[in-house]
Design a protein around this motif. Structure first.
Motif, PDB file in Angstrom:
ATOM      1  N   TRP A 179     107.120  92.367 -29.275  1.00  0.00           N
ATOM      2  CA  TRP A 179     105.789  92.975 -29.481  1.00  0.00           C
ATOM      3  C   TRP A 179     105.486  93.968 -28.360  1.00  0.00           C
ATOM      4  O   TRP A 179     105.805  93.711 -27.211  1.00  0.00           O
ATOM      5  CB  TRP A 179     104.739  91.859 -29.487  1.00  0.00           C
ATOM      6  CG  TRP A 179     103.353  92.329 -29.795  1.00  0.00           C
ATOM      7  CD1 TRP A 179     102.751  92.352 -31.005  1.00  0.00           C
ATOM      8  CD2 TRP A 179     102.390  92.851 -28.865  1.00  0.00           C
ATOM      9  NE1 TRP A 179     101.474  92.845 -30.899  1.00  0.00           N
ATOM     10  CE2 TRP A 179     101.233  93.175 -29.583  1.00  0.00           C
ATOM     11  CE3 TRP A 179     102.404  93.102 -27.491  1.00  0.00           C
ATOM     12  CZ2 TRP A 179     100.091  93.712 -28.990  1.00  0.00           C
ATOM     13  CZ3 TRP A 179     101.276  93.637 -26.904  1.00  0.00           C
ATOM     14  CH2 TRP A 179     100.142  93.931 -27.650  1.00  0.00           C
ATOM     15  N   PRO A 180     104.889  95.156 -28.636  1.00  0.00           N
ATOM     16  CA  PRO A 180     104.401  95.595 -29.947  1.00  0.00           C
ATOM     17  C   PRO A 180     105.387  96.495 -30.698  1.00  0.00           C
ATOM     18  O   PRO A 180     105.006  97.134 -31.678  1.00  0.00           O
ATOM     19  CB  PRO A 180     103.160  96.395 -29.556  1.00  0.00           C
ATOM     20  CG  PRO A 180     103.564  97.072 -28.270  1.00  0.00           C
ATOM     21  CD  PRO A 180     104.439  96.043 -27.542  1.00  0.00           C
ATOM     22  N   ASN A 181     106.640  96.542 -30.249  1.00  0.00           N
ATOM     23  CA  ASN A 181     107.587  97.508 -30.818  1.00  0.00           C
ATOM     24  C   ASN A 181     107.902  97.255 -32.288  1.00  0.00           C
ATOM     25  O   ASN A 181     108.263  98.193 -33.006  1.00  0.00           O
ATOM     26  CB  ASN A 181     108.873  97.515 -29.996  1.00  0.00           C
ATOM     27  CG  ASN A 181     108.635  97.992 -28.574  1.00  0.00           C
ATOM     28  OD1 ASN A 181     108.019  99.029 -28.339  1.00  0.00           O
ATOM     29  ND2 ASN A 181     109.098  97.226 -27.599  1.00  0.00           N
ATOM     30  N   SER A 182     107.786  96.021 -32.740  1.00  0.00           N
ATOM     31  CA  SER A 182     108.006  95.721 -34.160  1.00  0.00           C
ATOM     32  C   SER A 182     106.701  95.509 -34.907  1.00  0.00           C
ATOM     33  O   SER A 182     106.692  95.069 -36.049  1.00  0.00           O
ATOM     34  CB  SER A 182     108.903  94.490 -34.310  1.00  0.00           C
ATOM     35  OG  SER A 182     110.171  94.739 -33.750  1.00  0.00           O
ATOM     36  N   GLY A 183     105.583  95.797 -34.224  1.00  0.00           N
ATOM     37  CA  GLY A 183     104.296  95.845 -34.885  1.00  0.00           C
ATOM     38  C   GLY A 183     103.574  94.522 -35.072  1.00  0.00           C
ATOM     39  O   GLY A 183     104.143  93.445 -34.933  1.00  0.00           O
ATOM     40  N   GLU A 184     102.291  94.657 -35.358  1.00  0.00           N
ATOM     41  CA  GLU A 184     101.409  93.535 -35.694  1.00  0.00           C
ATOM     42  C   GLU A 184     100.460  93.990 -36.781  1.00  0.00           C
ATOM     43  O   GLU A 184      99.925  95.109 -36.724  1.00  0.00           O
ATOM     44  CB  GLU A 184     100.620  93.095 -34.460  1.00  0.00           C
ATOM     45  CG  GLU A 184      99.568  92.018 -34.731  1.00  0.00           C
ATOM     46  CD  GLU A 184      98.788  91.630 -33.481  1.00  0.00           C
ATOM     47  OE1 GLU A 184      99.343  91.753 -32.375  1.00  0.00           O
ATOM     48  OE2 GLU A 184      97.621  91.216 -33.610  1.00  0.00           O
ATOM     49  N   ILE A 185     100.247  93.139 -37.772  1.00  0.00           N
ATOM     50  CA  ILE A 185      99.317  93.411 -38.873  1.00  0.00           C
ATOM     51  C   ILE A 185      98.273  92.305 -38.891  1.00  0.00           C
ATOM     52  O   ILE A 185      98.592  91.148 -39.157  1.00  0.00           O
ATOM     53  CB  ILE A 185     100.040  93.454 -40.234  1.00  0.00           C
ATOM     54  CG1 ILE A 185     101.180  94.466 -40.226  1.00  0.00           C
ATOM     55  CG2 ILE A 185      99.037  93.778 -41.355  1.00  0.00           C
ATOM     56  CD1 ILE A 185     102.085  94.377 -41.453  1.00  0.00           C
ATOM     57  N   ASP A 186      97.026  92.635 -38.592  1.00  0.00           N
ATOM     58  CA  ASP A 186      95.933  91.667 -38.622  1.00  0.00           C
ATOM     59  C   ASP A 186      95.214  91.794 -39.962  1.00  0.00           C
ATOM     60  O   ASP A 186      94.502  92.775 -40.195  1.00  0.00           O
ATOM     61  CB  ASP A 186      94.964  91.910 -37.472  1.00  0.00           C
ATOM     62  CG  ASP A 186      95.634  91.769 -36.109  1.00  0.00           C
ATOM     63  OD1 ASP A 186      96.550  90.937 -35.992  1.00  0.00           O
ATOM     64  OD2 ASP A 186      95.255  92.500 -35.174  1.00  0.00           O
ATOM     65  N   VAL A 187      95.397  90.809 -40.821  1.00  0.00           N
ATOM     66  CA  VAL A 187      94.830  90.849 -42.167  1.00  0.00           C
ATOM     67  C   VAL A 187      93.399  90.337 -42.187  1.00  0.00           C
ATOM     68  O   VAL A 187      92.520  90.940 -42.802  1.00  0.00           O
ATOM     69  CB  VAL A 187      95.708  90.017 -43.131  1.00  0.00           C
ATOM     70  CG1 VAL A 187      95.088  89.998 -44.536  1.00  0.00           C
ATOM     71  CG2 VAL A 187      97.127  90.578 -43.176  1.00  0.00           C
ATOM     72  N   LEU A 188      93.158  89.218 -41.518  1.00  0.00           N
ATOM     73  CA  LEU A 188      91.840  88.563 -41.536  1.00  0.00           C
ATOM     74  C   LEU A 188      91.513  88.130 -40.119  1.00  0.00           C
ATOM     75  O   LEU A 188      92.191  87.276 -39.548  1.00  0.00           O
ATOM     76  CB  LEU A 188      91.879  87.356 -42.477  1.00  0.00           C
ATOM     77  CG  LEU A 188      90.639  86.472 -42.601  1.00  0.00           C
ATOM     78  CD1 LEU A 188      89.421  87.300 -42.979  1.00  0.00           C
ATOM     79  CD2 LEU A 188      90.882  85.374 -43.629  1.00  0.00           C
ATOM     80  N   GLU A 189      90.458  88.723 -39.539  1.00  0.00           N
ATOM     81  CA  GLU A 189      90.180  88.465 -38.126  1.00  0.00           C
ATOM     82  C   GLU A 189      88.739  88.830 -37.788  1.00  0.00           C
ATOM     83  O   GLU A 189      88.172  89.772 -38.334  1.00  0.00           O
ATOM     84  CB  GLU A 189      91.140  89.279 -37.256  1.00  0.00           C
ATOM     85  CG  GLU A 189      91.019  89.020 -35.764  1.00  0.00           C
ATOM     86  CD  GLU A 189      92.020  89.824 -34.946  1.00  0.00           C
ATOM     87  OE1 GLU A 189      92.438  89.320 -33.886  1.00  0.00           O
ATOM     88  OE2 GLU A 189      92.365  90.950 -35.359  1.00  0.00           O
TER      89      GLU A 189
END
Length: 315
Positions: free
Chosen positions: A142-152
């Motif tokens: 992280w964060p090179n392969s990304g993060e997706i926050d769907v519900l937060e």
């Protein structure tokens, strides 16, 4: 009383927590766009996740426990009709010098690159002062392969916030969506890791309004061209989802459309899915005094979380 609850087969059993999580990949037939890759529900749900017990990377006032301890304490449990429960300690008064309130963070054993991720959630821990619940995904390094926050969200929030966090050179346009663009630069190394985010345009998308409406379905489509997130309240779940033949092309404009000057395949790969509830920390704790519904309850977020276990019965 429930916290995270998912329900199976999109049945009429809606008063519980996390019913079902479906992951779909490209279909090999012309009859549908996607076909089922993985179904997470019922008695085997937790077998598909690792329980993360290390320190909270967001510096929350939380003590993440093991699978065995979570089961013993009643923080996780299968529920009737395929649903599962994920909760927090709501009975122990703590010292502010303690590690934190006991909770659960689970990360899927399997990882994915691209797909359609559909979660039917009947109840979530949000809208409670001190809480910071999230359903999200992230890749290695992280964060090179990304993060997706769907519900937060945090504290007394009523609107879901959807966010990407990446390495440099990824921005989004904020067009082709119903949500409100907050920030466009996804680089986790700028703007105090705010990422690129949008808030939902649906009043029942998070927290207390979400729960009062018996939850709904979050659907995330991840392709090489974009990442899109839809939310469907309980009364508006598309028939194609209920039938197990989801077709995002028929769903209309998404809440969030993460598309712009960003090479998706460069920034996102090999994601594990995560459910967690932390307390205070880098977000909920830092905005404690600015939250009109929470700031007056205690001097600090940690003071409130430590001294008011009963506040978290529904977390």
């Amino acid at each position: 009383m429930t916290s995270w609850i998912m329900t199976p087969s999109f049945s009429k059993f809606r008063h519980i927590v996390l019913s079902i999580l479906l992951i779909l990949g490209p279909s090999t037939t012309a009859a549908s766009i996607y076909s089922l890759d993985t179904k997470l529900a019922g008695l085997s749900f937790f077998d598909n996740f690792n329980f993360i017990t290390g320190p909270d990377p967001t510096h929350g006032f939380v003590d993440y426990v093991s699978a065995a301890k979570a089961a013993t304490l009643g923080l996780v449990a299968p529920l009737p009709n395929g649903a599962v429960y994920i909760g927090v300690d709501h009975w122990t008064t703590l010292s502010t010098s303690a590690t934190g309130r006991k909770s659960v963070r689970i990360s899927s054993k399997k990882s994915w690159t691209h797909g359609l991720f559909i979660a039917d959630i009947a109840h979530m821990p949000g809208g409670i002062c001190g809480t910071w619940p999230a359903f999200w995904s992230f890749g290695p390094d992280w964060p090179n392969s990304g993060e997706i926050d769907v519900l937060e969200g945090v504290n007394s929030n009523h609107d879901n916030q959807m966010t990407l966090h990446t390495s440099s050179n990824c921005t989004i346009a904020g067009t082709g969506q119903t949500g409100t663009l907050l920030t466009e630069n996804c680089d986790a190394n700028v703007n105090y890791n705010a990422g690129c985010s949008s808030t939902s345009s649906t009043s029942s998308s998070y927290g207390a309004p979400f729960n009062a409406n018996l939850g709904g379905v979050y659907a995330t489509e991840w392709t090489a061209q974009y990442i899109k997130i839809w939310f469907f309240p309980r009364s508006s779940i598309p028939l194609d989802i209920s039938l197990g033949l989801p077709d995002p092309e028929s769903w209309g404009t998404p809440q969030a459309n993460f598309q712009g000057s960003c090479d998706i395949d460069r920034h996102f790969k090999d994601h594990n899915l995560v459910f967690d509830t932390t307390f205070c920390g880098d977000w909920a704790g830092n905005v404690w005094r600015q939250d009109e519904g929470c700031g007056g309850k205690a001097e600090t977020c940690v003071d409130y979380v430590a001294g008011n276990p009963g506040a978290f019965v529904d977390a």
